[in-house]
Enzyme design. Structure first.
Site, PDB file in Angstrom:
ATOM      1  N   ASN A   1     -43.106  30.082 -10.756  1.00 30.03           N
ATOM      2  CA  ASN A   1     -44.391  29.286 -11.409  1.00 30.03           C
ATOM      3  C   ASN A   1     -44.934  28.752 -10.183  1.00 30.03           C
ATOM      4  O   ASN A   1     -45.557  27.875 -10.741  1.00 30.03           O
ATOM      5  CB  ASN A   1     -43.889  28.324 -12.544  1.00 30.03           C
ATOM      6  CG  ASN A   1     -44.160  27.515 -12.978  1.00 30.03           C
ATOM      7  OD1 ASN A   1     -43.870  26.308 -13.221  1.00 30.03           O
ATOM      8  ND2 ASN A   1     -45.124  27.861 -13.670  1.00 30.03           N
TER       9      ASN A   1
ATOM     10  N   CYS B   1     -43.347  33.394 -14.984  1.00 32.17           N
ATOM     11  CA  CYS B   1     -43.621  34.387 -14.225  1.00 32.17           C
ATOM     12  C   CYS B   1     -41.845  33.630 -13.397  1.00 32.17           C
ATOM     13  O   CYS B   1     -40.948  32.968 -13.625  1.00 32.17           O
ATOM     14  CB  CYS B   1     -44.006  34.062 -13.104  1.00 32.17           C
ATOM     15  SG  CYS B   1     -44.686  32.943 -12.042  1.00 32.17           S
TER      16      CYS B   1
ATOM     17  N   ARG C   1     -48.752  33.508  -9.977  1.00 32.35           N
ATOM     18  CA  ARG C   1     -48.894  34.325 -11.067  1.00 32.35           C
ATOM     19  C   ARG C   1     -48.941  32.946 -12.972  1.00 32.35           C
ATOM     20  O   ARG C   1     -49.577  33.203 -13.277  1.00 32.35           O
ATOM     21  CB  ARG C   1     -48.003  34.980 -11.962  1.00 32.35           C
ATOM     22  CG  ARG C   1     -48.089  36.303 -10.375  1.00 32.35           C
ATOM     23  CD  ARG C   1     -46.863  37.661 -10.882  1.00 32.35           C
ATOM     24  NE  ARG C   1     -45.819  37.080 -10.265  1.00 32.35           N
ATOM     25  CZ  ARG C   1     -44.339  37.735 -10.420  1.00 32.35           C
ATOM     26  NH1 ARG C   1     -44.448  39.045 -11.150  1.00 32.35           N
ATOM     27  NH2 ARG C   1     -43.557  36.985 -10.444  1.00 32.35           N
ATOM     28  N   SER C   2     -48.144  33.080 -12.937  1.00 30.02           N
ATOM     29  CA  SER C   2     -47.659  31.601 -14.063  1.00 30.02           C
ATOM     30  C   SER C   2     -48.607  31.171 -13.841  1.00 30.02           C
ATOM     31  O   SER C   2     -49.799  30.459 -15.666  1.00 30.02           O
ATOM     32  CB  SER C   2     -46.943  31.636 -15.202  1.00 30.02           C
ATOM     33  OG  SER C   2     -45.821  30.589 -14.265  1.00 30.02           O
TER      34      SER C   2
HETATM   35  P1  4NP Z   1     -44.907  33.985  -8.635  1.00 26.95           P
HETATM   36  O1  4NP Z   1     -44.783  34.376  -6.975  1.00 26.95           O
HETATM   37  O2  4NP Z   1     -43.265  34.556  -9.687  1.00 26.95           O
HETATM   38  O3  4NP Z   1     -45.951  34.536  -9.247  1.00 26.95           O
HETATM   39  O4  4NP Z   1     -44.523  32.307  -9.209  1.00 26.95           O
HETATM   40  C1  4NP Z   1     -43.070  34.224  -6.775  1.00 26.95           C
HETATM   41  C2  4NP Z   1     -43.010  32.845  -5.503  1.00 26.95           C
HETATM   42  C3  4NP Z   1     -41.557  31.983  -4.942  1.00 26.95           C
HETATM   43  C4  4NP Z   1     -40.746  33.442  -5.088  1.00 26.95           C
HETATM   44  C5  4NP Z   1     -41.073  33.898  -6.152  1.00 26.95           C
HETATM   45  C6  4NP Z   1     -41.988  34.673  -6.704  1.00 26.95           C
HETATM   46  N1  4NP Z   1     -40.080  33.397  -4.136  1.00 26.95           N
HETATM   47  O5  4NP Z   1     -39.153  33.888  -4.672  1.00 26.95           O
HETATM   48  O6  4NP Z   1     -39.848  31.942  -3.085  1.00 26.95           O
END
Ligand code: 4NP
Length: 155
Positions: free
Chosen positions: A12, A9, A15-16
């Site tokens: 990380n 994702c 979702r992943s």
């Molecule tokens: P993930 O979610 O891709 O499912 O881990 C996110 C977590 C943090 C951020 C973006 C997506 N961020 O921009 O900090």
């Protein structure tokens, strides 16, 4: 052959890691020996544990994410895994852009193996609690669909 699967994702941390935990548990239930890991296309959260909201929501369903730490996708991943499974279309495009031309992995959308019309696992990071439950519902479907696919392939 023991298949090696990397769930991918953006950060990380939501979702992943959840997909890693769910796939690991469902593979164990089926007696399938797989190498399973997860990573983010971005490195902002490298070294962090999964988001506490996701860890709690997953634990309520029996999935332990607490041992995980975020890392960014590495060049070697394109050779050391058989499947890189992207959680959304933007992760999928980013992986294809990063991929070396002689990569040895298949780069696919995780939900393409699931029943139903959804193709993307939406990012729950900025949303409310039900976002995490919806994501876990999709991930459980995706994990079962992917394991069905692997079992059919090896039959
Ligand atoms: P993930 O979610 O891709 O499912 O881990 C996110 C977590 C943090 C951020 C973006 C997506 N961020 O921009 O900090």
């Amino acid at each position: 052959m023991k298949m090696r699967i990397l769930l991918v994702c953006l950060g990380n941390i939501c979702r992943s890691p959840a997909a890693e935990g769910v796939l690991r548990e469902k593979a164990r239930e089926r007696g399938l020996k797989l190498t399973i890991d997860s990573a983010g296309t971005g490195g902002w959260h490298a070294g962090d544990p999964p988001d506490a909201r996701m860890t709690k929501a997953a634990a309520r369903r029996g999935y332990d994410l607490s041992y995980q730490r975020a890392r960014q996708v590495a060049f070697s991943d394109f050779y050391e895994f058989d499947y890189l499974l992207a959680m959304d279309l933007s992760n999928h495009t980013d992986l294809l852009d990063l991929a070396p031309p002689n990569r040895t992995c298949d780069i696919r959308l995780f939900l393409d193996f699931a029943e139903g019309d959804e193709r993307e696992t939406p990012d729950p990071y900025y949303g409310g609690a039900d976002g995490f439950e919806c994501v876990l519902d999709l991930i459980e479907k995706g994990a079962s669909g992917f394991l069905d696919y692997l079992e059919d392939e090896s039959a």
